[in-house]
Design an enzyme around this catalytic site. Structure first.
Site, PDB file in Angstrom:
ATOM      1  N   LYS A 205       0.852  -1.184   0.000  1.00  0.00           N
ATOM      2  CA  LYS A 205       0.000   0.000   0.000  1.00  0.00           C
ATOM      3  C   LYS A 205       0.886   1.232   0.000  1.00  0.00           C
ATOM      4  O   LYS A 205       1.676   1.454   0.912  1.00  0.00           O
ATOM      5  CB  LYS A 205      -0.920   0.004   1.216  1.00  0.00           C
ATOM      6  CG  LYS A 205      -1.758   1.275   1.275  1.00  0.00           C
ATOM      7  CD  LYS A 205      -2.866   1.201   2.278  1.00  0.00           C
ATOM      8  CE  LYS A 205      -3.612   2.522   2.327  1.00  0.00           C
ATOM      9  NZ  LYS A 205      -4.714   2.497   3.275  1.00  0.00           N
ATOM     10  N   ARG A 215     -10.688  10.017   1.410  1.00  0.00           N
ATOM     11  CA  ARG A 215     -10.582  10.718   2.698  1.00  0.00           C
ATOM     12  C   ARG A 215     -11.706  11.739   2.850  1.00  0.00           C
ATOM     13  O   ARG A 215     -12.161  12.007   3.966  1.00  0.00           O
ATOM     14  CB  ARG A 215      -9.196  11.349   2.841  1.00  0.00           C
ATOM     15  CG  ARG A 215      -8.108  10.268   2.949  1.00  0.00           C
ATOM     16  CD  ARG A 215      -6.700  10.836   3.064  1.00  0.00           C
ATOM     17  NE  ARG A 215      -5.697   9.776   2.922  1.00  0.00           N
ATOM     18  CZ  ARG A 215      -4.401   9.987   2.763  1.00  0.00           C
ATOM     19  NH1 ARG A 215      -3.934  11.227   2.718  1.00  0.00           N
ATOM     20  NH2 ARG A 215      -3.563   8.970   2.644  1.00  0.00           N
ATOM     21  N   LYS A 229       1.000  10.212   5.539  1.00  0.00           N
ATOM     22  CA  LYS A 229       1.175   8.838   6.007  1.00  0.00           C
ATOM     23  C   LYS A 229       2.505   8.249   5.526  1.00  0.00           C
ATOM     24  O   LYS A 229       2.640   7.035   5.391  1.00  0.00           O
ATOM     25  CB  LYS A 229      -0.031   7.996   5.547  1.00  0.00           C
ATOM     26  CG  LYS A 229      -1.378   8.554   6.051  1.00  0.00           C
ATOM     27  CD  LYS A 229      -2.567   7.631   5.787  1.00  0.00           C
ATOM     28  CE  LYS A 229      -3.860   8.223   6.361  1.00  0.00           C
ATOM     29  NZ  LYS A 229      -5.019   7.316   6.176  1.00  0.00           N
ATOM     30  N   GLU A 245       7.420  -6.677   1.521  1.00  0.00           N
ATOM     31  CA  GLU A 245       6.206  -6.538   2.340  1.00  0.00           C
ATOM     32  C   GLU A 245       5.270  -7.735   2.134  1.00  0.00           C
ATOM     33  O   GLU A 245       4.686  -8.264   3.077  1.00  0.00           O
ATOM     34  CB  GLU A 245       5.461  -5.246   1.978  1.00  0.00           C
ATOM     35  CG  GLU A 245       6.082  -3.975   2.540  1.00  0.00           C
ATOM     36  CD  GLU A 245       5.765  -3.781   4.024  1.00  0.00           C
ATOM     37  OE1 GLU A 245       5.111  -4.657   4.632  1.00  0.00           O
ATOM     38  OE2 GLU A 245       6.189  -2.751   4.577  1.00  0.00           O
ATOM     39  N   LYS A 260      -2.122  -1.525  -3.971  1.00  0.00           N
ATOM     40  CA  LYS A 260      -2.982  -0.340  -3.932  1.00  0.00           C
ATOM     41  C   LYS A 260      -2.137   0.914  -3.993  1.00  0.00           C
ATOM     42  O   LYS A 260      -1.150   0.976  -3.250  1.00  0.00           O
ATOM     43  CB  LYS A 260      -3.755  -0.385  -2.613  1.00  0.00           C
ATOM     44  CG  LYS A 260      -4.645   0.803  -2.366  1.00  0.00           C
ATOM     45  CD  LYS A 260      -5.259   0.673  -1.009  1.00  0.00           C
ATOM     46  CE  LYS A 260      -6.085   1.907  -0.705  1.00  0.00           C
ATOM     47  NZ  LYS A 260      -6.559   1.916   0.641  1.00  0.00           N
ATOM     48  N   TYR A 325     -14.910   1.094  -7.391  1.00  0.00           N
ATOM     49  CA  TYR A 325     -16.184   1.798  -7.204  1.00  0.00           C
ATOM     50  C   TYR A 325     -17.070   1.627  -8.425  1.00  0.00           C
ATOM     51  O   TYR A 325     -18.225   2.019  -8.407  1.00  0.00           O
ATOM     52  CB  TYR A 325     -15.914   3.278  -6.890  1.00  0.00           C
ATOM     53  CG  TYR A 325     -15.085   3.428  -5.624  1.00  0.00           C
ATOM     54  CD1 TYR A 325     -15.690   3.350  -4.371  1.00  0.00           C
ATOM     55  CD2 TYR A 325     -13.699   3.575  -5.674  1.00  0.00           C
ATOM     56  CE1 TYR A 325     -14.937   3.429  -3.204  1.00  0.00           C
ATOM     57  CE2 TYR A 325     -12.933   3.655  -4.520  1.00  0.00           C
ATOM     58  CZ  TYR A 325     -13.560   3.581  -3.296  1.00  0.00           C
ATOM     59  OH  TYR A 325     -12.806   3.643  -2.142  1.00  0.00           O
TER      60      TYR A 325
END
Ligand code: PBG
Length: 338
Positions: A205, A215, A229, A245, A260, A325
């Site tokens: 990510k 957000r 972040k 990861e 992502k 979406y």
């Protein structure tokens, strides 16, 4: 390639021959998109009969639980296997400790229980991260300098994941990027008897600016303010690190891994699939939706064609399923063209 040379002036091979008619294009097609590949993210709010538009995501709304149930039924009928829930938490419920994240009667937990009662066959994926619940909008707990604390956060994530599993979630999906959280969540689930709760690890990510509309949708943008972040999500410049990861998350017990955002990171999906060969998902995130939608609304792109092309590209890159979406629209388009 020992071929009799053709008379000069003729190409030795004509790849266009196979593209000449629809039947041979179909026969040689390597990848296909179906409703089985789609996961629909949904934003949920408190209340009854509530549907709120999201300015930066035209066509996507926040739904109260009763309307969520209707949406779930429609998705199920269209053959979409699973939905991913994103609760929008009232500011009064947000805190420094994110205690609302593991409230057995919290919004996410109530949604899961309702959905599993009404539509047990629909897969329910829940987001494991604290950003909807923290007053500062970070995915974890912070110290006095604003640094996101790893191990303290993981302890809360375990409580959150357990509360979701208890509510009936089929898949918990940690999207927080803390170190060691997959192993900790796995052992929490196992020791509480949830041996079949799957973990979809957001392993690769990235600290992406494509999350902006999300957000806005969950209302964490205001809490986050000028914060970022970067100390936990990955640097978009990196590729090998994604494999590290993913390897860690698989060792720790992940069942599926996620890359992502999606479209700008197809190279990462391909590397992940080639290296590990495990169920690999991709997230076509809010900013990608916003780009496609904005161009479509302006009449600059053919929405159906570009969306289906973008989703097929995920398959070609190696992803097994895509969170998008556009899941409902795409499933409808696919059904119409059958
Ligand atoms: C937060 C989370 C984010 C998304 C899913 N879970 C945003 C973030 O990391 O800030 C983004 C999804 C999207 O943009 O559609 N844990």
């Amino acid at each position: 390639m020992d071929k009799t040379p053709l008379a000069p002036g003729f190409p030795a091979n004509r790849p266009r021959r196979m593209r000449y008619q629809d039947f041979s294009r179909r026969l040689m097609r390597e990848n296909r998109l179906s409703s089985d590949d789609l996961i629909c993210p949904v934003f949920v709010i408190e209340g009854q009969g509530q549907q709120e538009n999201i300015a930066s995501m035209p066509g996507v709304s926040r739904l109260s639980i009763d309307l969520l149930l209707k949406e779930a039924e429609a998705l199920l009928k269209l053959g979409v296997p699973a939905i991913a829930l994103f609760p929008v938490i009232d500011p009064s419920q947000k805190s420094d400790t994110a205690a609302a994240a593991f409230d057995p009667n919290g919004l996410a937990q109530r949604c899961v229980r309702k959905l599993k009662t009404e539509f047990p066959e629909l897969g329910i994926i829940t987001d494991i991260a604290l950003d909807p619940y923290t007053s500062h909008g970070q995915d974890g707990l912070i110290d006095s300098n604003g640094y996101v604390l790893n191990d303290e956060t993981v302890a809360v994530l375990c409580q959150q994941a357990l509360s979701h599993a208890e509510a009936g979630a089929d898949i918990v999906a940690p999207s927080d990027m803390m170190d060691g959280r997959i192993g900790a969540i796995r052992s929490t689930l196992e020791t509480h008897g949830f041996i079949n709760t799957r973990i979809l690890a957001y392993s690769a990510k990235y600290a992406s600016s494509f999350y902006g509309p999300f957000r806005d949708a969950v209302g964490s943008a205001a809490n986050l303010g000028s914060g970022n972040k970067y100390s936990y999500q990955m640097d978009p410049a990196n590729s090998d690190e994604a494999l590290t990861e993913i390897a860690l998350d698989l060792q720790e017990g992940a069942d599926m891994i996620m890359v992502k955002p999606g479209m700008p990171y197809l190279d990462i999906i391909r590397r992940a699939k080639d290296r590990f060969g495990v169920p690999t998902f991709a997230y076509q995130v809010s900013g990608e939706y916003a780009m496609l939608k904005a161009a479509a609304l302006n009449g600059w792109l053919d929405e159906k064609q570009v969306v289906l092309e973008s989703l097929l590209a995920f398959k070609r890159a190696g992803s097994d399923a895509v969170l998008t979406y556009y899941a409902k629209a795409a499933a409808q388009w696919l059904q119409e063209s059958r």
